[in-house]
Design an enzyme around this catalytic site. Structure first.
Site, PDB file in Angstrom:
ATOM      1  N   TYR A 142      34.482  37.805   0.328  1.00 18.10           N
ATOM      2  CA  TYR A 142      34.317  38.160  -0.981  1.00 18.10           C
ATOM      3  C   TYR A 142      34.818  39.011  -1.769  1.00 18.10           C
ATOM      4  CZ  TYR A 142      30.671  34.532  -1.153  1.00 18.10           C
ATOM      5  OH  TYR A 142      29.668  33.217  -1.280  1.00 18.10           O
ATOM      6  N   ASP A 226      27.719  28.091  13.491  1.00 20.22           N
ATOM      7  CA  ASP A 226      27.387  26.589  13.595  1.00 20.22           C
ATOM      8  C   ASP A 226      26.314  26.176  14.401  1.00 20.22           C
ATOM      9  OD1 ASP A 226      29.101  27.855  15.784  1.00 20.22           O
ATOM     10  OD2 ASP A 226      30.314  25.933  15.950  1.00 20.22           O
ATOM     11  N   ASP A 250      25.610  33.296   2.501  1.00 19.80           N
ATOM     12  CA  ASP A 250      25.510  32.587   1.337  1.00 19.80           C
ATOM     13  C   ASP A 250      25.194  31.249   1.799  1.00 19.80           C
ATOM     14  OD1 ASP A 250      26.073  31.785  -1.279  1.00 19.80           O
ATOM     15  OD2 ASP A 250      27.944  30.990  -0.710  1.00 19.80           O
TER      16      ASP A 250
END
Ligand code: NAD
Ligand code: IPM
Ligand code: MN
Length: 355
Positions: A142, A226, A250
C-alpha cells in the site's frame, strides 16, 4: 485541553456516498449513550471527500494531520470513493494518508457472528465465528512505491513494491500476541505467502519465529494466505487472532465480514495505541445504494463501539453492542440483512435503546 474540557474530542469525517448516511446515525447513537456523562464528548465535523475535491481540488487539507494529532482523540470515519473521481485519488490521499501519517499501524477488524441466521455457513452458531484480524496498516503493497516504464506503449511495465520493515512487521505481530494475552485468547495465526514472496515474507517468517518465543503461553501457528482463506470458511472455530500484512488483511477481513452477516455489519479501527486513532466501518461508499436511505448503519455503530472502548467508555461501548444484537434479534434491520427498515429508523431505534 483535556482538563475541564470535553471528555474527548472526536473528528467526524463522513466522506462520500453511504458514509454520509451512516455516520450521522452513529453520532446520534453515541450522543444518546454518553448523554448522562459529566463531561460530554465533543464532535467536530469535517467535510473532506469527493465533493470538496471536485469543488476546490483539495483532498487532505494542509495542516490536517497535525490538527487531528494535536487536537483530537479519535476520528469517526464513514467511507471514501466516488464514481466522479476516477482512480479515487482523494480516497488514497485522505484515508491512506491518515493511516500512514498518523502511523496507525494496527488495523483491527473483528469478525463476530451476532446471530446464527446471518452466516452463509451451514450449521454454524454464534460462538463458532469469532476472531480478530490484525492487518498491518502502514506498509506492504500500500505504500505507493513503484512506477511505470514506457507507459501507454505495447512495452509498458508497471512496478509496485512491497515494502516491509523489520520494525513494522514486529510491532503488528507483537500487538497480536499482546492482544491475545490480554483477552485471554489462546491462539494466534500469522499468515503470509512466504513460499512465493521469498524476500518480503521471509522477513515475516523470521520475525514471527522470534516474537512467538516470548509468548509460549499462546499457541502460535502459521498458514499461507490461500490456505487461511480456505480454513476460515471450512472451520472458523480454529481462529482467535489472525495477523497478516496490509493487502492480505484487506481481503481476509472482507471474507470474515461475509461470514458474520456482510459488509453492512463489519467494524474496524485504525489504531496506534495511545495516539489519535481512526475508526471506520469496513465497507466503502456503496455508490449502488447511496442516496436511497437504506444503508445499514450497524457497521458504523459497531465501529463506534470500538472507538468508545478505545476512549475508555467500555460500558457505553457494550450498550451499543447490546442494542445492535437486539436489533438483529428483532429483525429491525435494513434490506441487506433481509429487513425493510431505513438507515435512520435503525439509527433512531438503536439511539432509543442506548439512551
Ligand atoms: P462497498 O463496500 O462500497 O460495497 C460492496 C457491496 O456491499 C455493495 O453491494 C454495497 O451496496 C454493499 N454494502 C456495503 N456497505 C453496506 C451497508 N452499510 N449497507 C448495505 N449494503 C452495503 O465496496 P465497493 O463497491 O467495492 O466500493 C465502492 C467505493 O468505496 C469504491 O470507490 C471503493 O474504493 C471505496 N471503498 C472505500 C472504503 C473506505 O473508505 N474505507 C472501503 C472499501 C471500499
Ligand atoms: C478498506 C478499503 C481500503 C483498503 C481502500 C478504499 C483503499 O478497501 O479499508 O478495506 O484497501 O484499505
Ligand atoms: Mn477493503
Amino acid at each position: 485541553m483535556r482538563n475541564g474540557g470535553p471528555a474527548a474530542r472526536i473528528a467526524v469525517l463522513p466522506g462520500d456516498g453511504i458514509g454520509k448516511e451512516v455516520t450521522p446515525e452513529s453520532v446520534k447513537v453515541i450522543r444518546a449513550a454518553t448523554m448522562s456523562a459529566r463531561r460530554p464528548l465533543e464532535f467536530v465535523e469535517l467535510d473532506w471527500g469527493a465533493d470538496k475535491y471536485l469543488r476546490e481540488g483539495v483532498t487532505l487539507p494542509a495542516g490536517a494531520v497535525e490538527m487531528l494529532r494535536d487536537e483530537f482523540d479519535a476520528i469517526l470515519f464513514g467511507a471514501l470513493g466516488d464514481p466522479r473521481v476516477p482512480g479515487n485519488q482523494h480516497a488514497a490521499d485522505i484515508l491512506l494518508g491518515l493511516r500512514f501519517k498518523l502511523d496507525l499501524y494496527v488495523n483491527a477488524r473483528p469478525v463476530e457472528l451476532f446471530h446464527n441466521r446471518l452466516t452463509p455457513l451451514r450449521d454454524r452458531k454464534e460462538e463458532d465465528v469469532k476472531f480478530m484480524v490484525f492487518r498491518e496498516n502502514t506498509e506492504g503493497l500500500y505504500v505507493g512505491v513503484g512506477g511505470f516504464f514506457k507507459k501507454d506503449t505495447a512495452d509498458e511495465i508497471a512496478v509496485q513494491e512491497d515494502v516491509n520493515s523489520r520494525k513494522g512487521v514486529e510491532r503488528i505481530i507483537r500487538h497480536a500476541f499482546d492482544y491475545a494475552r490480554k483477552q485471554g485468547l489462546k491462539r494466534v495465526c500469522m499468515s503470509d505467502k512466504s513460499n512465493a514472496m521469498t524476500f518480503a515474507h521471509d522477513l515475516w517468517q523470521r520475525v514471527f519465529k522470534e516474537v512467538r518465543q516470548e509468548y509460549t503461553d499462546i499457541e502460535s501457528r502459521h498458514l499461507y494466505i490461500d490456505t487461511l482463506a480456505m480454513e476460515v470458511v471450512r472451520d472458523p472455530r480454529q481462529f482467535d487472532v489472525i495477523v497478516t500484512c496490509n493487502l492480505f488483511g484487506d481481503i481476509i477481513s472482507d471474507l470474515g465480514a461475509q461470514l458474520a452477516g456482510g459488509l453492512g455489519l463489519a467494524p474496524s479501527g485504525n489504531i496506534h495505541p495511545g495516539k489519535t486513532s481512526l475508526f471506520e466501518p469496513v465497507h466503502g461508499s456503496a455508490p449502488n445504494i447511496a442516496g436511497k436511505g437504506i444503508a445499514n448503519p450497524l457497521g458504523s455503530v459497531l465501529t463506534s463501539a470500538m472507538m468508545l472502548e478505545f476512549l475508555g467508555w467500555k460500558q457505553e461501548a457494550e450498550k451499543l453492542r447490546a442494542a445492535t444484537r437486539a436489533a438483529l434479534r428483532e429483525n429491525f434491520v435494513t434490506p441487506d440483512l433481509g429487513g425493510d427498515r431505513k438507515t435512520m429508523e435503525v439509527g433512531d431505534w438503536i439511539a432509543a435503546r442506548v439512551g
